[in-house]
Design a protein around this motif. Structure first.
Motif, PDB file in Angstrom:
ATOM      1  N   ILE A  83      10.581 -54.952 -68.797  1.00 55.84           N
ATOM      2  CA  ILE A  83      11.818 -55.465 -69.381  1.00 55.84           C
ATOM      3  C   ILE A  83      12.896 -55.249 -68.330  1.00 55.84           C
ATOM      4  CG2 ILE A  83      13.509 -55.236 -71.228  1.00 55.84           C
ATOM      5  CD1 ILE A  83      11.185 -54.105 -72.967  1.00 55.84           C
ATOM      6  N   ILE A  84      13.512 -56.344 -67.921  1.00 54.33           N
ATOM      7  CA  ILE A  84      14.499 -56.317 -66.839  1.00 54.33           C
ATOM      8  C   ILE A  84      15.787 -56.937 -67.366  1.00 54.33           C
ATOM      9  CG2 ILE A  84      14.993 -57.095 -64.491  1.00 54.33           C
ATOM     10  CD1 ILE A  84      11.882 -57.323 -64.160  1.00 54.33           C
ATOM     11  N   ASN A  85      16.909 -56.237 -67.192  1.00 53.71           N
ATOM     12  CA  ASN A  85      18.176 -56.782 -67.694  1.00 53.71           C
ATOM     13  C   ASN A  85      18.730 -57.827 -66.725  1.00 53.71           C
ATOM     14  OD1 ASN A  85      19.542 -55.395 -65.656  1.00 53.71           O
ATOM     15  ND2 ASN A  85      20.371 -53.828 -67.019  1.00 53.71           N
ATOM     16  N   THR A  86      19.844 -58.423 -67.103  1.00 55.79           N
ATOM     17  CA  THR A  86      20.425 -59.497 -66.292  1.00 55.79           C
ATOM     18  C   THR A  86      20.968 -59.011 -64.951  1.00 55.79           C
ATOM     19  OG1 THR A  86      22.516 -59.247 -67.482  1.00 55.79           O
ATOM     20  CG2 THR A  86      21.000 -60.944 -68.285  1.00 55.79           C
ATOM     21  N   ASP A  87      21.149 -57.697 -64.809  1.00 53.83           N
ATOM     22  CA  ASP A  87      21.584 -57.136 -63.522  1.00 53.83           C
ATOM     23  C   ASP A  87      20.402 -56.833 -62.607  1.00 53.83           C
ATOM     24  OD1 ASP A  87      24.287 -57.181 -64.253  1.00 53.83           O
ATOM     25  OD2 ASP A  87      24.127 -55.219 -65.226  1.00 53.83           O
ATOM     26  N   GLY A  88      19.191 -57.066 -63.110  1.00 51.22           N
ATOM     27  CA  GLY A  88      17.999 -56.794 -62.316  1.00 51.22           C
ATOM     28  C   GLY A  88      17.470 -55.388 -62.450  1.00 51.22           C
ATOM     29  N   ASP A  89      18.054 -54.602 -63.338  1.00 52.44           N
ATOM     30  CA  ASP A  89      17.589 -53.226 -63.560  1.00 52.44           C
ATOM     31  C   ASP A  89      16.337 -53.237 -64.438  1.00 52.44           C
ATOM     32  OD1 ASP A  89      19.868 -52.186 -62.212  1.00 52.44           O
ATOM     33  OD2 ASP A  89      21.031 -52.384 -64.073  1.00 52.44           O
ATOM     34  N   VAL A  90      15.325 -52.496 -64.051  1.00 55.21           N
ATOM     35  CA  VAL A  90      14.113 -52.379 -64.859  1.00 55.21           C
ATOM     36  C   VAL A  90      14.387 -51.353 -65.958  1.00 55.21           C
ATOM     37  CG1 VAL A  90      11.663 -51.774 -64.884  1.00 55.21           C
ATOM     38  CG2 VAL A  90      12.628 -52.981 -62.917  1.00 55.21           C
ATOM     39  N   LEU A  91      14.439 -51.822 -67.197  1.00 58.16           N
ATOM     40  CA  LEU A  91      14.710 -50.954 -68.342  1.00 58.16           C
ATOM     41  C   LEU A  91      13.428 -50.325 -68.862  1.00 58.16           C
ATOM     42  CD1 LEU A  91      17.209 -53.279 -70.243  1.00 58.16           C
ATOM     43  CD2 LEU A  91      17.713 -51.500 -68.545  1.00 58.16           C
ATOM     44  N   PHE A  92      12.333 -50.987 -68.639  1.00 62.45           N
ATOM     45  CA  PHE A  92      11.025 -50.477 -69.057  1.00 62.45           C
ATOM     46  C   PHE A  92       9.984 -51.101 -68.148  1.00 62.45           C
ATOM     47  CE2 PHE A  92       7.021 -50.901 -71.300  1.00 62.45           C
ATOM     48  CZ  PHE A  92       6.820 -49.612 -71.769  1.00 62.45           C
ATOM     49  N   GLY A  93       9.021 -50.296 -67.734  1.00 66.37           N
ATOM     50  CA  GLY A  93       7.939 -50.818 -66.910  1.00 66.37           C
ATOM     51  C   GLY A  93       6.630 -50.100 -67.195  1.00 66.37           C
ATOM     52  N   HIS A  94       5.573 -50.858 -67.271  1.00 71.17           N
ATOM     53  CA  HIS A  94       4.238 -50.294 -67.473  1.00 71.17           C
ATOM     54  C   HIS A  94       3.238 -51.139 -66.709  1.00 71.17           C
ATOM     55  CE1 HIS A  94       0.706 -48.550 -69.414  1.00 71.17           C
ATOM     56  NE2 HIS A  94       0.282 -49.794 -69.567  1.00 71.17           N
ATOM     57  N   GLN A  95       2.470 -50.510 -65.817  1.00 70.89           N
ATOM     58  CA  GLN A  95       1.392 -51.193 -65.111  1.00 70.89           C
ATOM     59  C   GLN A  95       0.088 -50.894 -65.835  1.00 70.89           C
ATOM     60  OE1 GLN A  95       1.413 -49.830 -61.061  1.00 70.89           O
ATOM     61  NE2 GLN A  95       3.149 -51.104 -60.512  1.00 70.89           N
ATOM     62  N   ASP A  96      -0.602 -51.934 -66.275  1.00 76.14           N
ATOM     63  CA  ASP A  96      -1.874 -51.751 -66.977  1.00 76.14           C
ATOM     64  C   ASP A  96      -2.909 -51.158 -66.028  1.00 76.14           C
ATOM     65  OD1 ASP A  96      -0.621 -52.988 -69.099  1.00 76.14           O
ATOM     66  OD2 ASP A  96      -1.709 -54.887 -68.894  1.00 76.14           O
ATOM     67  N   ALA A  97      -3.575 -50.091 -66.490  1.00 78.51           N
ATOM     68  CA  ALA A  97      -4.645 -49.473 -65.701  1.00 78.51           C
ATOM     69  C   ALA A  97      -5.958 -50.216 -65.892  1.00 78.51           C
ATOM     70  CB  ALA A  97      -4.815 -48.011 -66.104  1.00 78.51           C
ATOM     71  N   GLY A  98      -6.058 -51.044 -66.915  1.00 79.03           N
ATOM     72  CA  GLY A  98      -7.270 -51.787 -67.201  1.00 79.03           C
ATOM     73  C   GLY A  98      -7.013 -52.816 -68.287  1.00 79.03           C
ATOM     74  N   SER A  99      -8.066 -53.504 -68.660  1.00 81.80           N
ATOM     75  CA  SER A  99      -7.931 -54.620 -69.598  1.00 81.80           C
ATOM     76  C   SER A  99      -7.520 -54.200 -70.998  1.00 81.80           C
ATOM     77  CB  SER A  99      -9.236 -55.406 -69.652  1.00 81.80           C
ATOM     78  OG  SER A  99     -10.282 -54.576 -70.138  1.00 81.80           O
ATOM     79  N   GLN A 100      -7.634 -52.939 -71.323  1.00 80.29           N
ATOM     80  CA  GLN A 100      -7.256 -52.486 -72.664  1.00 80.29           C
ATOM     81  C   GLN A 100      -6.027 -51.584 -72.636  1.00 80.29           C
ATOM     82  OE1 GLN A 100     -10.751 -50.759 -74.383  1.00 80.29           O
ATOM     83  NE2 GLN A 100     -11.718 -52.726 -74.684  1.00 80.29           N
ATOM     84  N   ASP A 101      -5.352 -51.515 -71.520  1.00 71.44           N
ATOM     85  CA  ASP A 101      -4.193 -50.641 -71.372  1.00 71.44           C
ATOM     86  C   ASP A 101      -2.909 -51.455 -71.427  1.00 71.44           C
ATOM     87  OD1 ASP A 101      -2.608 -48.404 -70.850  1.00 71.44           O
ATOM     88  OD2 ASP A 101      -2.721 -48.728 -68.692  1.00 71.44           O
ATOM     89  N   HIS A 102      -2.503 -51.802 -72.625  1.00 72.99           N
ATOM     90  CA  HIS A 102      -1.279 -52.573 -72.811  1.00 72.99           C
ATOM     91  C   HIS A 102      -0.279 -51.754 -73.609  1.00 72.99           C
ATOM     92  CE1 HIS A 102      -3.467 -56.040 -71.400  1.00 72.99           C
ATOM     93  NE2 HIS A 102      -4.368 -55.862 -72.342  1.00 72.99           N
ATOM     94  N   THR A 103       0.986 -51.975 -73.342  1.00 74.65           N
ATOM     95  CA  THR A 103       2.024 -51.361 -74.157  1.00 74.65           C
ATOM     96  C   THR A 103       1.995 -52.030 -75.525  1.00 74.65           C
ATOM     97  OG1 THR A 103       3.390 -51.021 -72.195  1.00 74.65           O
ATOM     98  CG2 THR A 103       4.511 -50.935 -74.325  1.00 74.65           C
TER      99      THR A 103
END
Length: 109
Positions: free
Chosen positions: A69-89
């Protein structure tokens, strides 16, 4: 679209942002995403059926994604990199982060 959400949603077909974020590219089933509804075998069968039915694929199965989730200023408000196919937020976690009420998935069946 999603009721109550008026923002924009983007995709990255050339995977330029994907590469810049350092997202993973490998076959992996790590994680236990709450929304995951099928096994690896079930997912493969479903994907194969969609290819036969529609004549197209859903993309590279080795491409692991993430949620940002990135705001209009380009700041990342939330970030999650999936470690695998079942690793979703969880979807409701993402909705909470953008101020949208959670969805009761059990009620929508």
């Amino acid at each position: 679209m999603l009721p109550g959400y008026s923002g924009e949603v983007f995709s990255d077909e050339a995977r330029l942002v994907y590469q810049a974020l350092g997202l993973k590219y490998a076959l992996s089933r790590k994680g236990e995403g709450a929304q995951t509804k099928s096994s690896a075998a079930g997912g493969a069968l479903k994907s194969t059926w969609l290819i036969v039915k529609n004549g197209s694929t859903q993309g590279d199965v080795r491409q692991q994604g993430g949620e940002f989730i990135i705001n209009t200023d380009g700041d990342v408000l939330f970030g999650h990199q999936d470690a695998g196919s079942q690793d979703h937020t969880a979807i409701n976690t993402l909705l909470e982060k953008v101020g949208v009420a959670p969805v009761d998935f059990k009620a929508s069946k």
